[in-house]
Design an enzyme around this catalytic site. Structure first.
Site, PDB file in Angstrom:
ATOM      1  N   ARG A  85     -58.800 -13.095 -28.424  1.00  9.84           N
ATOM      2  CA  ARG A  85     -58.435 -13.823 -28.905  1.00  9.84           C
ATOM      3  C   ARG A  85     -59.290 -15.442 -29.923  1.00  9.84           C
ATOM      4  NH1 ARG A  85     -59.127 -15.879 -22.631  1.00  9.84           N
ATOM      5  NH2 ARG A  85     -59.437 -14.111 -22.521  1.00  9.84           N
ATOM      6  N   LYS A 134     -69.454  -4.518 -20.195  1.00 13.63           N
ATOM      7  CA  LYS A 134     -68.163  -4.111 -18.850  1.00 13.63           C
ATOM      8  C   LYS A 134     -68.694  -2.921 -18.262  1.00 13.63           C
ATOM      9  CE  LYS A 134     -64.127  -4.584 -21.535  1.00 13.63           C
ATOM     10  NZ  LYS A 134     -63.227  -5.423 -20.789  1.00 13.63           N
TER      11      LYS A 134
HETATM   12  N1  BES Z   1     -59.515  -5.321 -24.185  1.00 10.96           N
HETATM   13  C1  BES Z   1     -59.717  -6.403 -23.250  1.00 10.96           C
HETATM   14  C2  BES Z   1     -58.798  -6.256 -22.333  1.00 10.96           C
HETATM   15  C3  BES Z   1     -58.248  -4.859 -22.268  1.00 10.96           C
HETATM   16  C4  BES Z   1     -58.624  -4.660 -20.725  1.00 10.96           C
HETATM   17  C5  BES Z   1     -57.252  -4.714 -22.315  1.00 10.96           C
HETATM   18  C6  BES Z   1     -58.608  -3.127 -20.021  1.00 10.96           C
HETATM   19  C7  BES Z   1     -57.025  -2.824 -22.243  1.00 10.96           C
HETATM   20  C8  BES Z   1     -57.647  -2.398 -20.807  1.00 10.96           C
HETATM   21  C9  BES Z   1     -60.110  -7.279 -23.539  1.00 10.96           C
HETATM   22  O1  BES Z   1     -60.804  -8.180 -24.193  1.00 10.96           O
HETATM   23  C10 BES Z   1     -61.005  -8.448 -22.076  1.00 10.96           C
HETATM   24  O2  BES Z   1     -62.036  -7.687 -22.321  1.00 10.96           O
HETATM   25  N2  BES Z   1     -60.670  -9.081 -21.976  1.00 10.96           N
HETATM   26  C11 BES Z   1     -61.159 -10.231 -20.195  1.00 10.96           C
HETATM   27  C12 BES Z   1     -60.822 -11.477 -20.559  1.00 10.96           C
HETATM   28  C13 BES Z   1     -61.853 -11.855 -19.328  1.00 10.96           C
HETATM   29  C14 BES Z   1     -62.637 -12.238 -19.962  1.00 10.96           C
HETATM   30  C15 BES Z   1     -61.304 -13.577 -19.433  1.00 10.96           C
HETATM   31  C16 BES Z   1     -60.439  -9.151 -19.287  1.00 10.96           C
HETATM   32  O3  BES Z   1     -59.512  -9.287 -19.548  1.00 10.96           O
HETATM   33  O4  BES Z   1     -61.108  -8.982 -18.061  1.00 10.96           O
HETATM   34 MN    MN Z   2     -63.436  -7.534 -24.438  1.00 10.33          MN
END
Ligand code: BES
Ligand code: MN
Ligand code: ZN
Length: 485
Positions: free
Chosen positions: A342, A268
């Protein structure tokens, strides 16, 4: 702080603080000096919903202060009632007294009964009085120890029930928020298991866990792909509450417990990455709801699973392109290691089938796309069962911990196609919260299942940064209704 009931007439009360509407506050000031002091202090008070005024009475008065809640005379709408009690609850936080009397369950609210009014008011207080200073060297916690809900003899048993449930809910909310707010160097999978084990102090609760070796035997390749990059081993935590009859099908709750989500090798960006300590808020909420259910001694069987892992990049972390075999036997190509929620949840959902549940609800801070779709006001609900979706949305409406149903149409499934495995863990083409739910649905069938994406509701960023405890209230109401059914 605990809630209790108080049956006494307004005019005979003795308390450090009475929380009441303007008219009720005035009525409580029976003696001449007190009535005058009250009228002088409130002369310029606009009495609008969402405002309050603290009125100090002469030191001889049996009621030392009245916390006047604006807008509470006459009949109010449910939405305005929430505004009124929220304002009063926030004002209670800085009260310099150990007890107070809450007279706002007597306000007239359009279409709502005493049980709702007492519950809604105490929910507001539970939210407002929470503080988290575990890691500060000095703090000024609220002094309030008991809040007594004023009621007449006729409504006493109803208010008693609301008070009992509100005490239980508060304990669950506080637990969920504490777990969420702890820093990720404290709250890791080991810590979550230790905290979950404490629930076994409650009646009819037992706690166990699958460690990584056991998960390997079970073929939980998706879960293990997430946790393998971390030096802290992942755990599948299982809390079993047997409040119902033997043989009654349980409700299963499943929580995403990523104690820190760096994204893994699909790292990230740095901005606000600290907030990914909240990526275990789904887990925190199902543990909180379980705590509340056991505290309230709900006559249901409940199994709560927490998929606890840390998503870290490292030399042994999962690579984009890795293919794993899940507990279900299906294979997944991991195209993005940041879509890890997931992966841990799919193995938990497959495992949940062995409990033959009457319903499974998973809760997860699953996607940033959910925040784009709904912001922070509503949690997203997905379900393969209309009645279950309605029960959850209804529970959210009743508590004010709101949720909104989203579609799970087949058309959204197609993006999950992989050239090399049964499916990919991400789908292109927008609707990221929906396609994540579609991924989970493949592992939840044929159970009666719902998924809640709480990425926008479970925590706040910015100046108010912190865990909200959502959707503990919704889940607890849902479970309470299951008990009644
Ligand atoms: N934990 C994150 C989602 C999230 C983001 C929760 C911001 C709360 C605040 C999750 O694991 C994630 O990183 N999701 C990705 C999915 C994508 C790679 C398909 C996302 O939402 O960018
Ligand atoms: Mn994630
Ligand atoms: Zn995540």
């Amino acid at each position: 702080m605990k809630y209790s009931t108080k049956t006494e007439s307004l005019t005979e009360l003795k308390t450090p603080c009475l929380v009441a509407s303007l008219a009720a506050g005035r009525r409580a000031c029976t003696r001449k000096g007190e009535r005058e002091a009250f009228d002088t202090a409130t002369a310029d008070f606009g009495n609008k919903a969402g405002t309050h005024l603290m009125v100090h009475l002469p030191s001889s008065a049996p009621i030392r202060r009245v916390l006047v809640a604006g807008g509470a005379d006459g009949e109010v709408s449910p939405a305005n009632y929430r505004k009124i009690v929220n304002a009063a609850a926030r004002a209670l936080k800085s009260l310099k007294a150990r007890s107070a009397v809450w007279a706002l369950a007597q306000v007239k609210v359009d279409g709502e009964d005493t049980h709702w009014k007492a519950s809604a008011g105490l929910f507001a207080v539970s939210k407002a009085l929470y503080g988290f200073d575990a890691h500060k060297t000095s703090s000024t916690p609220s002094e309030l120890r008991t809040l007594q809900v004023l009621c007449d003899a006729r409504s006493q048993s109803t208010v008693r029930r609301a008070v009992r449930q509100s005490n239980a809910l508060k304990s669950g909310l506080d637990l969920a928020r504490d777990l969420g707010n702890h820093p990720p160097n404290v709250c890791n999978p080991t810590y979550l298991l230790r905290e979950a084990r404490k629930l076994s102090r409650l009646d009819k609760v037992t706690v166990s866990a699958l460690d990584e070796r056991r998960m390997e035997e079970l073929g939980m390749g998706a879960f293990l792909a997430v946790s393998q990059g971390s030096v802290t081993p992942g755990k599948m935590i299982i809390v079993n509450y047997k409040g119902g009859r033997r043989g009654d099908a349980p409700v299963v709750l499943v929580g995403k417990g990523i104690t820190f989500d760096t994204g893994g090798i699909s790292l990230k960006p740095p901005a606000a990455m600290d907030e990914m300590k909240f990526d275990m808020c789904g887990a925190a909420s199902v543990l909180g709801a379980t705590r509340a259910a056991a505290d309230a001694k709900l006559p249901i069987n409940l199994i709560t699973m927490v998929a606890a892992a840390e998503n870290m990049p490292s030399g042994v972390a999962t690579r984009p392109g890795d293919i794993v075999t899940t507990h279900s036997g299906k294979t997944v190509e991991i195209l993005n290691t940041d879509a890890e929620g997931r992966l841990v949840l799919c193995d938990a959902l497959s495992y949940a089938k062995r409990y033959k549940p009457k319903a499974v609800v998973d809760v997860a801070t699953l996607t940033g796309a959910c925040i784009v779709a709904l912001g922070s006001h509503a949690s997203a609900v997905y379900s393969n069962d209309d009645a279950l979706a309605e029960e959850l949305v209804g529970a959210g409406e009743w508590t004010g911990d709101r949720a909104w149903r989203m579609p799970l149409w087949d058309e959204y499934q197609t993006g999950l196609k992989s050239n090399f495995a049964d499916m990919a863990n991400i789908a292109g083409g927008g609707a990221g919260s929906i396609t994540a739910a579609c991924f989970l649905s493949r592992f939840a069938e044929p159970m009666r299942w719902a998924h809640m994406d709480v990425a926008g509701s479970a925590f706040q960023g910015g100046a108010q940064k912190g865990a909200t405890g959502r959707p503990v209230a919704l889940l607890f109401r849902y479970l309470t209704q299951q008990a009644a059914a």
